[in-house]
Scaffold this motif. Sequence first.
Motif, PDB file in Angstrom:
ATOM      1  N   VAL A 173      18.560 -42.564 113.376  1.00 13.55           N
ATOM      2  CA  VAL A 173      17.153 -42.795 113.037  1.00 13.55           C
ATOM      3  C   VAL A 173      16.555 -41.586 112.319  1.00 13.55           C
ATOM      4  O   VAL A 173      15.772 -41.738 111.377  1.00 13.55           O
ATOM      5  CB  VAL A 173      16.322 -43.186 114.294  1.00 13.55           C
ATOM      6  CG1 VAL A 173      16.232 -42.051 115.288  1.00 13.55           C
ATOM      7  CG2 VAL A 173      14.947 -43.669 113.894  1.00 13.55           C
ATOM      8  N   TYR A 174      16.929 -40.380 112.705  1.00 14.74           N
ATOM      9  CA  TYR A 174      16.381 -39.184 112.077  1.00 14.74           C
ATOM     10  C   TYR A 174      17.035 -38.912 110.722  1.00 14.74           C
ATOM     11  O   TYR A 174      16.357 -38.495 109.779  1.00 14.74           O
ATOM     12  CB  TYR A 174      16.495 -37.976 113.005  1.00 14.74           C
ATOM     13  CG  TYR A 174      15.637 -38.164 114.229  1.00 14.74           C
ATOM     14  CD1 TYR A 174      14.251 -38.209 114.117  1.00 14.74           C
ATOM     15  CD2 TYR A 174      16.204 -38.350 115.481  1.00 14.74           C
ATOM     16  CE1 TYR A 174      13.448 -38.429 115.230  1.00 14.74           C
ATOM     17  CE2 TYR A 174      15.405 -38.575 116.596  1.00 14.74           C
ATOM     18  CZ  TYR A 174      14.026 -38.607 116.464  1.00 14.74           C
ATOM     19  OH  TYR A 174      13.238 -38.834 117.555  1.00 14.74           O
TER      20      TYR A 174
ATOM     21  N   THR B  88       4.795 -30.974 100.795  1.00 13.85           N
ATOM     22  CA  THR B  88       5.181 -29.878 101.682  1.00 13.85           C
ATOM     23  C   THR B  88       4.862 -30.229 103.130  1.00 13.85           C
ATOM     24  O   THR B  88       5.673 -30.011 104.029  1.00 13.85           O
ATOM     25  CB  THR B  88       4.461 -28.573 101.268  1.00 13.85           C
ATOM     26  OG1 THR B  88       4.814 -28.270  99.918  1.00 13.85           O
ATOM     27  CG2 THR B  88       4.860 -27.417 102.163  1.00 13.85           C
ATOM     28  N   LYS B  89       3.693 -30.806 103.343  1.00 17.98           N
ATOM     29  CA  LYS B  89       3.298 -31.215 104.694  1.00 17.98           C
ATOM     30  C   LYS B  89       4.254 -32.271 105.237  1.00 17.98           C
ATOM     31  O   LYS B  89       4.683 -32.204 106.389  1.00 17.98           O
ATOM     32  CB  LYS B  89       1.869 -31.750 104.688  1.00 17.98           C
ATOM     33  CG  LYS B  89       1.358 -32.120 106.060  1.00 17.98           C
ATOM     34  CD  LYS B  89      -0.085 -32.579 106.024  1.00 17.98           C
ATOM     35  CE  LYS B  89      -0.526 -32.948 107.423  1.00 17.98           C
ATOM     36  NZ  LYS B  89      -1.893 -33.427 107.465  1.00 17.98           N
ATOM     37  N   LYS B  90       4.612 -33.241 104.409  1.00 15.39           N
ATOM     38  CA  LYS B  90       5.520 -34.307 104.828  1.00 15.39           C
ATOM     39  C   LYS B  90       6.894 -33.726 105.224  1.00 15.39           C
ATOM     40  O   LYS B  90       7.442 -34.078 106.259  1.00 15.39           O
ATOM     41  CB  LYS B  90       5.697 -35.312 103.685  1.00 15.39           C
ATOM     42  CG  LYS B  90       6.475 -36.535 104.084  1.00 15.39           C
ATOM     43  CD  LYS B  90       6.816 -37.515 102.972  1.00 15.39           C
ATOM     44  CE  LYS B  90       5.857 -37.744 101.887  1.00 15.39           C
ATOM     45  NZ  LYS B  90       6.278 -38.794 100.934  1.00 15.39           N
ATOM     46  N   VAL B  91       7.409 -32.823 104.393  1.00 16.93           N
ATOM     47  CA  VAL B  91       8.718 -32.214 104.664  1.00 16.93           C
ATOM     48  C   VAL B  91       8.686 -31.425 105.967  1.00 16.93           C
ATOM     49  O   VAL B  91       9.584 -31.541 106.797  1.00 16.93           O
ATOM     50  CB  VAL B  91       9.154 -31.315 103.478  1.00 16.93           C
ATOM     51  CG1 VAL B  91      10.349 -30.454 103.841  1.00 16.93           C
ATOM     52  CG2 VAL B  91       9.460 -32.172 102.263  1.00 16.93           C
ATOM     53  N   TRP B  92       7.635 -30.640 106.176  1.00 17.79           N
ATOM     54  CA  TRP B  92       7.576 -29.800 107.371  1.00 17.79           C
ATOM     55  C   TRP B  92       7.161 -30.559 108.626  1.00 17.79           C
ATOM     56  O   TRP B  92       7.540 -30.175 109.732  1.00 17.79           O
ATOM     57  CB  TRP B  92       6.726 -28.562 107.111  1.00 17.79           C
ATOM     58  CG  TRP B  92       7.540 -27.640 106.248  1.00 17.79           C
ATOM     59  CD1 TRP B  92       7.379 -27.391 104.925  1.00 17.79           C
ATOM     60  CD2 TRP B  92       8.726 -26.947 106.640  1.00 17.79           C
ATOM     61  NE1 TRP B  92       8.387 -26.572 104.467  1.00 17.79           N
ATOM     62  CE2 TRP B  92       9.223 -26.278 105.501  1.00 17.79           C
ATOM     63  CE3 TRP B  92       9.429 -26.820 107.840  1.00 17.79           C
ATOM     64  CZ2 TRP B  92      10.371 -25.495 105.539  1.00 17.79           C
ATOM     65  CZ3 TRP B  92      10.581 -26.048 107.862  1.00 17.79           C
ATOM     66  CH2 TRP B  92      11.035 -25.392 106.724  1.00 17.79           C
ATOM     67  N   ASN B  93       6.425 -31.645 108.495  1.00 18.78           N
ATOM     68  CA  ASN B  93       6.157 -32.500 109.661  1.00 18.78           C
ATOM     69  C   ASN B  93       7.457 -33.105 110.178  1.00 18.78           C
ATOM     70  O   ASN B  93       7.687 -33.184 111.384  1.00 18.78           O
ATOM     71  CB  ASN B  93       5.164 -33.611 109.322  1.00 18.78           C
ATOM     72  CG  ASN B  93       3.732 -33.133 109.297  1.00 18.78           C
ATOM     73  OD1 ASN B  93       3.412 -32.065 109.806  1.00 18.78           O
ATOM     74  ND2 ASN B  93       2.871 -33.915 108.691  1.00 18.78           N
ATOM     75  N   LEU B  94       8.304 -33.527 109.250  1.00 16.14           N
ATOM     76  CA  LEU B  94       9.604 -34.060 109.641  1.00 16.14           C
ATOM     77  C   LEU B  94      10.459 -32.970 110.274  1.00 16.14           C
ATOM     78  O   LEU B  94      11.163 -33.216 111.258  1.00 16.14           O
ATOM     79  CB  LEU B  94      10.305 -34.683 108.435  1.00 16.14           C
ATOM     80  CG  LEU B  94      11.612 -35.425 108.712  1.00 16.14           C
ATOM     81  CD1 LEU B  94      11.470 -36.457 109.831  1.00 16.14           C
ATOM     82  CD2 LEU B  94      12.097 -36.099 107.440  1.00 16.14           C
ATOM     83  N   ALA B  95      10.383 -31.762 109.757  1.00 11.21           N
ATOM     84  CA  ALA B  95      11.126 -30.635 110.341  1.00 11.21           C
ATOM     85  C   ALA B  95      10.683 -30.401 111.782  1.00 11.21           C
ATOM     86  O   ALA B  95      11.509 -30.153 112.661  1.00 11.21           O
ATOM     87  CB  ALA B  95      10.916 -29.368 109.515  1.00 11.21           C
ATOM     88  N   THR B  96       9.398 -30.493 112.027  1.00 12.65           N
ATOM     89  CA  THR B  96       8.870 -30.300 113.377  1.00 12.65           C
ATOM     90  C   THR B  96       9.355 -31.414 114.309  1.00 12.65           C
ATOM     91  O   THR B  96       9.747 -31.154 115.451  1.00 12.65           O
ATOM     92  CB  THR B  96       7.328 -30.255 113.343  1.00 12.65           C
ATOM     93  OG1 THR B  96       6.929 -29.198 112.471  1.00 12.65           O
ATOM     94  CG2 THR B  96       6.752 -30.029 114.721  1.00 12.65           C
ATOM     95  N   THR B  97       9.361 -32.631 113.813  1.00 10.09           N
ATOM     96  CA  THR B  97       9.876 -33.758 114.605  1.00 10.09           C
ATOM     97  C   THR B  97      11.342 -33.533 114.954  1.00 10.09           C
ATOM     98  O   THR B  97      11.763 -33.720 116.100  1.00 10.09           O
ATOM     99  CB  THR B  97       9.733 -35.087 113.814  1.00 10.09           C
ATOM    100  OG1 THR B  97       8.344 -35.293 113.544  1.00 10.09           O
ATOM    101  CG2 THR B  97      10.299 -36.260 114.588  1.00 10.09           C
TER     102      THR B  97
END
Length: 134
Positions: free
Chosen positions: A108-109, A12-21
């Motif tokens: 890249v994203y 969940t953290k990985k998914v939402w960190n990417l969302a923030t990026t």
Amino acid sequence: MATNNATEQSLTKKVWNLATTLAGQGIGFTDYITQLTYLLFLKMDAENVEMFGEESAIPTGYQWNDLISLDGLELVKQYEKTLKLLSEQDNLIGTIYTKAQNKIDKPVYLKKVITMINEEQWLIMDGDVKGAIY
């Protein structure tokens, strides 16, 4: 049980960190979730083929494995062609991908999202984990 909870929290953290990026690049959370859904569907279709020997619901040339090997503008173009073709299907796939458009136009994203999805086995993942992500 603790391991499962730790895995859920980590993913969940990985998914939402990417969302923030991506939000920092002008890609809103709603667009991110929509793209994540499209890509996860492709990934889980591939897993269904690999794990259970089922026939793919996605036409040849537009499947998960056709995306993961690409980079740069080739990746973006293939993803956009995939969304267009799938949105034109006259079945459940067409319904899922109705009016589908790519909102992650920077290669890249898009590659980061695809790589993150590719690192997990989503089909066998507990429904609570997927629910926590969304």
